[in-house]
Scaffold this motif. Structure first.
Motif, PDB file in Angstrom:
ATOM      1  N   GLU A 275       0.822  -1.220   0.000  1.00 35.09           N
ATOM      2  CA  GLU A 275       0.000   0.000   0.000  1.00 35.09           C
ATOM      3  C   GLU A 275       0.851   1.264   0.000  1.00 35.09           C
ATOM      4  OE1 GLU A 275      -2.918   1.988   3.185  1.00 35.09           O
ATOM      5  OE2 GLU A 275      -3.705   0.100   2.367  1.00 35.09           O
ATOM      6  N   GLU A 276       1.933   1.288   0.743  1.00 38.44           N
ATOM      7  CA  GLU A 276       2.789   2.470   0.779  1.00 38.44           C
ATOM      8  C   GLU A 276       3.435   2.716  -0.583  1.00 38.44           C
ATOM      9  OE1 GLU A 276       4.336   5.821   1.405  1.00 38.44           O
ATOM     10  OE2 GLU A 276       3.035   4.929   2.936  1.00 38.44           O
ATOM     11  N   ASP A 277       3.824   1.655  -1.258  1.00 36.42           N
ATOM     12  CA  ASP A 277       4.393   1.772  -2.601  1.00 36.42           C
ATOM     13  C   ASP A 277       3.365   2.360  -3.564  1.00 36.42           C
ATOM     14  OD1 ASP A 277       6.582   1.403  -4.371  1.00 36.42           O
ATOM     15  OD2 ASP A 277       5.738  -0.491  -5.091  1.00 36.42           O
ATOM     16  N   LEU A 278       2.120   1.922  -3.445  1.00 36.91           N
ATOM     17  CA  LEU A 278       1.045   2.463  -4.277  1.00 36.91           C
ATOM     18  C   LEU A 278       0.807   3.934  -3.962  1.00 36.91           C
ATOM     19  CD1 LEU A 278      -1.308   2.257  -6.270  1.00 36.91           C
ATOM     20  CD2 LEU A 278      -2.697   1.297  -4.415  1.00 36.91           C
ATOM     21  N   ALA A 279       0.808   4.287  -2.678  1.00 40.65           N
ATOM     22  CA  ALA A 279       0.602   5.685  -2.290  1.00 40.65           C
ATOM     23  C   ALA A 279       1.697   6.579  -2.867  1.00 40.65           C
ATOM     24  CB  ALA A 279       0.558   5.802  -0.769  1.00 40.65           C
ATOM     25  N   GLU A 280       2.937   6.111  -2.824  1.00 40.83           N
ATOM     26  CA  GLU A 280       4.050   6.883  -3.376  1.00 40.83           C
ATOM     27  C   GLU A 280       3.891   7.046  -4.888  1.00 40.83           C
ATOM     28  OE1 GLU A 280       7.569   9.090  -3.612  1.00 40.83           O
ATOM     29  OE2 GLU A 280       6.199   8.627  -1.958  1.00 40.83           O
ATOM     30  N   PHE A 281       3.502   5.975  -5.570  1.00 39.52           N
ATOM     31  CA  PHE A 281       3.248   6.045  -7.016  1.00 39.52           C
ATOM     32  C   PHE A 281       2.200   7.108  -7.339  1.00 39.52           C
ATOM     33  CE2 PHE A 281       0.343   4.670 -10.400  1.00 39.52           C
ATOM     34  CZ  PHE A 281       1.199   4.621 -11.494  1.00 39.52           C
ATOM     35  N   LEU A 282       1.125   7.118  -6.587  1.00 41.26           N
ATOM     36  CA  LEU A 282       0.047   8.081  -6.834  1.00 41.26           C
ATOM     37  C   LEU A 282       0.524   9.510  -6.568  1.00 41.26           C
ATOM     38  CD1 LEU A 282      -2.843   6.038  -5.202  1.00 41.26           C
ATOM     39  CD2 LEU A 282      -2.570   6.519  -7.650  1.00 41.26           C
ATOM     40  N   ARG A 283       1.423   9.667  -5.626  1.00 41.53           N
ATOM     41  CA  ARG A 283       1.934  11.002  -5.319  1.00 41.53           C
ATOM     42  C   ARG A 283       2.875  11.536  -6.391  1.00 41.53           C
ATOM     43  NH1 ARG A 283       1.742   9.118   0.353  1.00 41.53           N
ATOM     44  NH2 ARG A 283       3.772   8.097   0.109  1.00 41.53           N
ATOM     45  N   VAL A 284       3.647  10.650  -7.037  1.00 45.55           N
ATOM     46  CA  VAL A 284       4.683  11.135  -7.961  1.00 45.55           C
ATOM     47  C   VAL A 284       4.245  11.179  -9.415  1.00 45.55           C
ATOM     48  CG1 VAL A 284       6.505  10.313  -6.417  1.00 45.55           C
ATOM     49  CG2 VAL A 284       5.757   8.850  -8.312  1.00 45.55           C
ATOM     50  N   VAL A 285       3.185  10.454  -9.791  1.00 48.78           N
ATOM     51  CA  VAL A 285       2.736  10.485 -11.187  1.00 48.78           C
ATOM     52  C   VAL A 285       1.900  11.737 -11.413  1.00 48.78           C
ATOM     53  CG1 VAL A 285       1.304   9.334 -12.906  1.00 48.78           C
ATOM     54  CG2 VAL A 285       2.808   7.988 -11.447  1.00 48.78           C
ATOM     55  N   PRO A 286       2.243  12.558 -12.401  1.00 47.08           N
ATOM     56  CA  PRO A 286       1.506  13.796 -12.648  1.00 47.08           C
ATOM     57  C   PRO A 286       0.017  13.563 -12.861  1.00 47.08           C
ATOM     58  CG  PRO A 286       3.543  13.752 -13.920  1.00 47.08           C
ATOM     59  CD  PRO A 286       3.387  12.385 -13.315  1.00 47.08           C
ATOM     60  N   GLU A 287      -0.782  14.515 -12.389  1.00 50.87           N
ATOM     61  CA  GLU A 287      -2.241  14.394 -12.430  1.00 50.87           C
ATOM     62  C   GLU A 287      -2.775  14.212 -13.847  1.00 50.87           C
ATOM     63  OE1 GLU A 287      -4.814  14.818 -10.075  1.00 50.87           O
ATOM     64  OE2 GLU A 287      -3.634  15.146  -8.267  1.00 50.87           O
ATOM     65  N   GLU A 288      -2.085  14.783 -14.836  1.00 48.38           N
ATOM     66  CA  GLU A 288      -2.601  14.727 -16.208  1.00 48.38           C
ATOM     67  C   GLU A 288      -2.429  13.352 -16.860  1.00 48.38           C
ATOM     68  OE1 GLU A 288       1.607  16.533 -16.485  1.00 48.38           O
ATOM     69  OE2 GLU A 288      -0.153  16.685 -15.168  1.00 48.38           O
ATOM     70  N   ILE A 289      -1.669  12.456 -16.220  1.00 48.42           N
ATOM     71  CA  ILE A 289      -1.476  11.116 -16.779  1.00 48.42           C
ATOM     72  C   ILE A 289      -2.574  10.202 -16.232  1.00 48.42           C
ATOM     73  CG2 ILE A 289       0.040   9.096 -16.838  1.00 48.42           C
ATOM     74  CD1 ILE A 289       2.408  10.989 -16.743  1.00 48.42           C
ATOM     75  N   PRO A 290      -3.371   9.589 -17.117  1.00 47.72           N
ATOM     76  CA  PRO A 290      -4.461   8.723 -16.650  1.00 47.72           C
ATOM     77  C   PRO A 290      -3.932   7.502 -15.904  1.00 47.72           C
ATOM     78  CG  PRO A 290      -4.710   9.265 -18.987  1.00 47.72           C
ATOM     79  CD  PRO A 290      -3.341   9.705 -18.588  1.00 47.72           C
ATOM     80  N   ILE A 291      -4.675   7.091 -14.886  1.00 40.46           N
ATOM     81  CA  ILE A 291      -4.382   5.871 -14.141  1.00 40.46           C
ATOM     82  C   ILE A 291      -5.650   5.028 -14.126  1.00 40.46           C
ATOM     83  CG2 ILE A 291      -3.846   4.882 -11.892  1.00 40.46           C
ATOM     84  CD1 ILE A 291      -2.107   7.327 -11.336  1.00 40.46           C
ATOM     85  N   THR A 292      -5.531   3.785 -14.571  1.00 41.21           N
ATOM     86  CA  THR A 292      -6.665   2.867 -14.620  1.00 41.21           C
ATOM     87  C   THR A 292      -6.356   1.651 -13.764  1.00 41.21           C
ATOM     88  OG1 THR A 292      -7.158   3.545 -16.897  1.00 41.21           O
ATOM     89  CG2 THR A 292      -8.155   1.486 -16.128  1.00 41.21           C
ATOM     90  N   LEU A 293      -7.253   1.336 -12.842  1.00 47.56           N
ATOM     91  CA  LEU A 293      -7.062   0.172 -11.991  1.00 47.56           C
ATOM     92  C   LEU A 293      -7.671  -1.061 -12.645  1.00 47.56           C
ATOM     93  CD1 LEU A 293      -6.134  -0.932  -9.208  1.00 47.56           C
ATOM     94  CD2 LEU A 293      -8.482  -0.553  -8.434  1.00 47.56           C
ATOM     95  N   VAL A 294      -6.905  -2.139 -12.673  1.00 52.44           N
ATOM     96  CA  VAL A 294      -7.379  -3.416 -13.216  1.00 52.44           C
ATOM     97  C   VAL A 294      -7.160  -4.481 -12.156  1.00 52.44           C
ATOM     98  CG1 VAL A 294      -6.920  -5.213 -14.920  1.00 52.44           C
ATOM     99  CG2 VAL A 294      -7.025  -2.828 -15.630  1.00 52.44           C
ATOM    100  N   GLY A 295      -8.176  -5.296 -11.923  1.00 49.07           N
ATOM    101  CA  GLY A 295      -8.052  -6.359 -10.928  1.00 49.07           C
ATOM    102  C   GLY A 295      -7.612  -7.661 -11.562  1.00 49.07           C
ATOM    103  N   ILE A 296      -8.324  -8.729 -11.270  1.00 48.97           N
ATOM    104  CA  ILE A 296      -7.985 -10.039 -11.824  1.00 48.97           C
ATOM    105  C   ILE A 296      -8.247 -10.092 -13.330  1.00 48.97           C
ATOM    106  CG2 ILE A 296      -8.696 -12.480 -11.763  1.00 48.97           C
ATOM    107  CD1 ILE A 296      -8.917 -12.257  -8.766  1.00 48.97           C
ATOM    108  N   GLY A 297      -9.109  -9.199 -13.816  1.00 50.11           N
ATOM    109  CA  GLY A 297      -9.381  -9.144 -15.264  1.00 50.11           C
ATOM    110  C   GLY A 297     -10.537 -10.000 -15.703  1.00 50.11           C
ATOM    111  N   SER A 298     -11.360 -10.452 -14.740  1.00 54.81           N
ATOM    112  CA  SER A 298     -12.432 -11.384 -15.082  1.00 54.81           C
ATOM    113  C   SER A 298     -13.648 -10.703 -15.685  1.00 54.81           C
ATOM    114  CB  SER A 298     -12.863 -12.158 -13.833  1.00 54.81           C
ATOM    115  OG  SER A 298     -13.304 -11.264 -12.822  1.00 54.81           O
ATOM    116  N   ASN A 299     -13.943  -9.492 -15.268  1.00 57.46           N
ATOM    117  CA  ASN A 299     -15.160  -8.803 -15.689  1.00 57.46           C
ATOM    118  C   ASN A 299     -14.806  -7.576 -16.517  1.00 57.46           C
ATOM    119  OD1 ASN A 299     -18.029  -8.677 -15.621  1.00 57.46           O
ATOM    120  ND2 ASN A 299     -17.908  -7.002 -14.159  1.00 57.46           N
TER     121      ASN A 299
END
Length: 320
Positions: free
Chosen positions: A48-72
Motif C-alpha cells: 500500500e505504501e508503494d502504491l501511495a508513493e506512485f500516486l503522489r509522484v505520477v503527474p495528475e494529467e497522466i491517466p491511471i486505470t485500476l485493473v483487478g484479476i481481469g475477469s469482468n
C-alpha cells in the motif's frame, strides 16, 4: 514527438518505487477474454505504501486505470493511455481473521479464497463469493453478488487511496451500494476491507459452497474465455431471458459468441477481438430493445480506446 515510452519520460520520478514497471503492457495477457490492446505502462505496487508513493509522484494529467484479476473486463483494441495499476497478490492478496465473525482482506484477494477462509474460520455469509470469478476489489466496487447475496451485506468498512495518495476509510453507508454498483468516488483505489459474517458450522458452509460450485458448472460456461455476466438484470426480469427471447442465444460475430449454454455470457471462441466482443454486445442490446423495449445495461466493464475506424455506438446508434 519523443520516442521514449512513458516510464522513460517520467525518469527520476519513478526511481523510488519498489513495484514492477512494464512499458507497453499487453492487456490480452491479463483479461479473461484474452483480448485488448496495450497499456502505455503497467505498475504492480509491492504494497500500500508503494502504491501511495506512485500516486503522489505520477503527474495528475497522466491517466491511471485500476485493473483487478481481469475477469469482468473488456479492453478495447486501441489500448489504454497512461498507467494501468494492477495490485499484486503478494502485497494485496492477504486475508486475516480479526474476530469470531470478522475478516480483513486485501483487495487483490480472489473471491474464492475469501470464501475458503471464511469456511475454515466457521464464519457464515461468505459462501456466495465462491461463485464470483474475480477479486475482492472488483466485488467491492461493483457490489458483486451470486446466489441471492451481495457484497454490501458483508462490508463493515473499505480502505482506499485517492489520486493524490491520501488514505480514506469508507463505511458501508458511505459506499452508497445498490444493485451491481457503488457510489464511491471513481478515483479511489480500494486496498482492503473489513468484512463481517456470522457464526456457522464449517460443514454447513462447505455444503453451501458446493451448491454454488455445482450451479456454476451446470449452467455457466466456466471453462471458456469469458467475462462473466454480460448485462445487469433489468427490474422484474432476467437479462438472459431477454437475450434469449430476442433470439440471441448462440449469436456470433467474428470470434465472439453469446454462449449457447448461458446466453448472458459472452465468450471468445478463440480469435475474437475487443471489437468483435463489444459489437456483439451492442448488437444484442439493440435486438433486445427492438424486441421488448428493454434497455440492457452492461455489467462487464469496458475500457480503453477504439481503433480508428472501428468505433461502436451504444445500441449500434439506435438509441443513445
Amino acid at each position: 514527438m519523443s520516442d521514449q515510452n512513458l516510464i522513460e519520460r517520467l525518469g527520476d520520478r519513478l526511481k523510488g518505487l519498489r513495484g514492477k514497471l512494464v512499458a507497453n503492457a499487453g492487456m490480452d495477457k491479463i483479461t479473461w477474454f484474452r483480448t485488448g490492446g496495450a497499456a502505455e505502462a503497467l505498475f504492480q505496487p509491492q504494497d500500500e505504501e508503494d502504491l501511495a508513493e506512485f500516486l503522489r509522484v505520477v503527474p495528475e494529467e497522466i491517466p491511471i486505470t485500476l485493473v483487478g484479476i481481469g475477469s469482468n473486463l473488456l479492453v478495447r483494441d486501441g489500448g489504454l493511455d497512461g498507467f494501468v495499476v494492477r495490485l499484486s497478490a503478494k502485497g494485496f492478496g492477504w486475508v486475516e481473521q480479526r474476530s469470531e465473525t470478522q475478516l480483513e482482506a486485501g483487495a487483490a484477494l480472489p473471491d474464492k479464497r475469501l470464501a475458503a477462509k471464511a469456511q475454515e474460520a466457521g464464519i457464515g455469509g461468505f459462501h456466495f463469493f465462491h461463485g464470483i470469478p474475480g477479486g475482492l476489489g472488483g466485488a467491492l466496487r461493483m457490489n458483486g453478488g451470486a446466489n441471492g447475496v451481495e457484497t454490501c451485506e458483508r462490508v463493515v468498512e473499505v480502505r482506499a487511496l485517492d489520486r493524490q495518495g491520501n488514505r480514506h476509510v469508507l463505511t458501508r453507508e458511505e459506499m452508497g451500494y445498490s444493485y451491481r454498483k457503488s457510489e464511491a468516488p471513481a478515483d479511489l483505489i480500494f486496498t482492503s476491507a473489513l468484512l463481517e459474517g456470522y457464526p456457522e458450522d464449517a460443514e454447513t458452509i462447505r455444503k453451501a459452497m458446493d451448491e454454488v460450485q455445482h450451479h456454476r458448472e451446470t449452467v455457466q460456461p466456466v471453462r471458456e474465455k469469458t467475462g462473466g455476466s454480460t448485462f445487469k438484470n433489468p427490474e422484474g426480469t432476467s437479462a438472459w431471458k431477454e437475450v434469449d427471447n430476442a433470439g440471441c442465444r448462440g449469436l456470433m460475430i467474428g470470434g465472439a459468441q453469446m454462449s449457447p449454454m448461458h446466453c448472458n455470457f459472452m465468450i471468445n471462441t478463440g480469435n475474437a477481438t475487443g471489437y468483435d466482443l463489444e459489437y456483439l454486445g451492442e448488437t444484442v442490446r439493440a435486438k433486445v430493445l427492438e424486441h421488448s423495449g428493454i434497455k440492457l445495461h452492461w455489467e462487464i466493464k469496458r475500457i480503453g480506446k477504439f481503433q480508428t475506424g472501428r468505433e461502436i455506438e451504444p445500441f449500434l446508434g439506435q438509441m443513445l
